[in-house]
Design an enzyme around this catalytic site. Structure first.
Site, PDB file in Angstrom:
ATOM      1  N   ARG A 170      31.322  44.072  48.450  1.00 24.21           N
ATOM      2  CA  ARG A 170      31.703  43.036  47.483  1.00 24.21           C
ATOM      3  C   ARG A 170      30.577  42.009  47.462  1.00 24.21           C
ATOM      4  NH1 ARG A 170      37.289  39.778  46.311  1.00 24.21           N
ATOM      5  NH2 ARG A 170      37.694  41.801  45.388  1.00 24.21           N
TER       6      ARG A 170
ATOM      7  N   HIS B 164      34.693  45.538  38.434  1.00 25.14           N
ATOM      8  CA  HIS B 164      35.684  45.623  39.529  1.00 25.14           C
ATOM      9  C   HIS B 164      36.463  46.936  39.339  1.00 25.14           C
ATOM     10  CE1 HIS B 164      38.135  44.491  42.759  1.00 25.14           C
ATOM     11  NE2 HIS B 164      38.819  43.492  42.254  1.00 25.14           N
TER      12      HIS B 164
ATOM     13  N   ARG C  90      46.624  48.790  45.057  1.00 20.61           N
ATOM     14  CA  ARG C  90      45.217  48.776  45.484  1.00 20.61           C
ATOM     15  C   ARG C  90      45.041  49.700  46.688  1.00 20.61           C
ATOM     16  NH1 ARG C  90      42.112  44.423  44.244  1.00 20.61           N
ATOM     17  NH2 ARG C  90      40.469  45.797  45.001  1.00 20.61           N
TER      18      ARG C  90
ATOM     19  N   GLN D 171      39.959  47.838  41.071  1.00 18.29           N
ATOM     20  CA  GLN D 171      41.110  47.114  40.530  1.00 18.29           C
ATOM     21  C   GLN D 171      41.733  47.886  39.362  1.00 18.29           C
ATOM     22  OE1 GLN D 171      42.463  43.845  41.392  1.00 18.29           O
ATOM     23  NE2 GLN D 171      44.037  44.756  40.118  1.00 18.29           N
TER      24      GLN D 171
ATOM     25  N   ASP E 201      43.339  37.420  34.165  1.00 16.09           N
ATOM     26  CA  ASP E 201      42.549  37.216  35.388  1.00 16.09           C
ATOM     27  C   ASP E 201      42.220  35.719  35.431  1.00 16.09           C
ATOM     28  OD1 ASP E 201      40.789  37.430  37.539  1.00 16.09           O
ATOM     29  OD2 ASP E 201      39.238  38.526  36.440  1.00 16.09           O
TER      30      ASP E 201
HETATM   31  N1   CP Z   1      42.277  41.387  42.958  1.00 13.02           N
HETATM   32  C1   CP Z   1      41.434  41.262  43.987  1.00 13.02           C
HETATM   33  O1   CP Z   1      40.370  41.895  44.059  1.00 13.02           O
HETATM   34  O2   CP Z   1      41.859  40.398  44.961  1.00 13.02           O
HETATM   35  P1   CP Z   1      41.022  39.859  46.186  1.00 13.02           P
HETATM   36  O3   CP Z   1      39.923  38.989  45.633  1.00 13.02           O
HETATM   37  O4   CP Z   1      42.002  39.095  47.022  1.00 13.02           O
HETATM   38  O5   CP Z   1      40.427  41.015  46.938  1.00 13.02           O
HETATM   39  N1  NVA Z   2      37.201  37.906  37.973  1.00 15.95           N
HETATM   40  C1  NVA Z   2      37.656  37.537  39.301  1.00 15.95           C
HETATM   41  C2  NVA Z   2      38.380  38.668  39.937  1.00 15.95           C
HETATM   42  C3  NVA Z   2      39.043  38.319  41.245  1.00 15.95           C
HETATM   43  C4  NVA Z   2      39.694  39.495  41.874  1.00 15.95           C
HETATM   44  C5  NVA Z   2      36.481  37.116  40.146  1.00 15.95           C
HETATM   45  O1  NVA Z   2      35.428  37.747  40.068  1.00 15.95           O
HETATM   46  O2  NVA Z   2      36.610  36.130  40.895  1.00 15.95           O
END
Ligand code: CP
Ligand code: NVA
Length: 298
Positions: free
Chosen positions: A101, A128, A285, A131, A217
């Site tokens: 990440r 992502h 997830r 997700q 989101d």
């Molecule tokens: N939706 C998601 O990726 O959540 P986190 O940022 O908590 O991992």
């Molecule tokens: N778009 C958001 C997703 C969080 C899971 C971010 O990147 O923070």
């Protein structure tokens, strides 16, 4: 060597295989002897915060028989400037898979290219993909299938989650509508890749009519905190709330990748009314990512 970096690279048959396996792993969670990661150690390298992704991958690797090391990028030499390609070549000799990440999508691509081990994108500024696999799994559970359904993404149409939705709709052919302020439309280059099944508009009410799923989101993604003030101003009016849900199809789903900011992209009332869907989505997830990792090593 297989990787899971962005949905644009996935084949339709892979989507289907991963979703089917995710359903099976969910149904058999407590009594499975399926251990495709036995004798393997996977590394997780995270430069951004996480609750769902971190916990679901850590639990998922263990449930598949493997071990996992969680690394914060800042605690590694990476945080002091060691290049990603050197980090990748070191880890590639020690662990069997990596889950990353980070900010720049190129870093995940470079890690995959240099490490020679299966690499998973656990969120970049660009995409992502994990997700959206869990989201598709949830839609299949609740609505039977994604084919013929209308999914409307409301909010930051240029964010990583929206971009991955665009790739999913290009691959799977369902109708995707994105309702967002003009400044947050998906990148032009991305929209040029889509067919008539993807539409982008500022007109929220028109987008919602006939929708089977309303999805949102956060308005301020990780890394965009400096833009908070202007974003909150520009996204006003793009909240999913109970009156907006009433304009969608009867029994439409409200989905949110979480974390949710009540009173911003979603109202407290709408979120709580649809909590069963949203927290199934979060749980999925785990099952979806177990399926992705199993697919990577098969
Ligand atoms: N939706 C998601 O990726 O959540 P986190 O940022 O908590 O991992
Ligand atoms: N778009 C958001 C997703 C969080 C899971 C971010 O990147 O923070």
């Amino acid at each position: 060597m297989k990787h899971f970096l962005s949905l644009e690279e996935q084949r339709i048959e892979d989507f289907e295989a991963i979703l089917d396996l995710a359903d099976k792993l969910k149904a058999e969670r407590t009594n499975t002897t399926f251990r495709p990661l036995a004798n393997q150690t996977w590394a997780m390298i995270f430069s951004k915060s996480s609750t769902r992704t971190r916990v679901s991958f850590e639990v998922g690797v263990r449930e598949l028989g493997g071990q996992v090391i969680f690394l914060t990028a800042n605690d590694m030499q990476l945080g002091r400037g060691e290049p990603i390609k050197d980090t990748a070549r070191v880890l590639g000799r020690m662990v069997h898979g990596a889950i990353i990440r980070t900010y720049a999508h190129q870093d995940v691509l470079d890690f995959a290219a240099y490490s020679m081990i299966p690499t998973v994108n656990a969120l970049t500024d660009y995409a992502h993909p994990c997700q959206i696999v869990a989201d598709l799994m949830t839609i299949r559970e609740k609505l039977g299938c994604i084919k013929g359904k209308v999914v409307t993404f409301v909010g930051d149409g240029a964010c990583n989650v929206a971009t991955s939705w665009v790739f999913a709709s290009i691959k799977l052919g369902f109708e995707l509508r994105i309702a967002s302020p003009k400044a947050f439309f998906p990148a032009k280059g991305l929209i040029e890749k889509t067919g008539s099944n993807v539409t982008v508009t500022q007109d929220l009410e028109a987008a919602v009519e006939g929708s089977d799923v309303l999805y949102t989101d956060v308005w301020v993604s990780m890394g965009k905190e400096e833009e908070s003030k202007s974003r909150l101003e520009m996204f006003k009016g793009y909240q999913i709330n109970t009156p907006l849900m009433a304009k969608a199809n009867p029994d439409a789903l409200l989905m949110h990748c979480l974390p949710a900011y009540r009173g911003k992209e979603v109202s407290e009332e709408a979120l709580e009314e649809h909590a069963a869907t949203i927290f199934d989505q979060a749980e999925n997830r785990l099952h979806a990512q177990k399926a992705i990792m199993s697919w990577l090593v098969e």
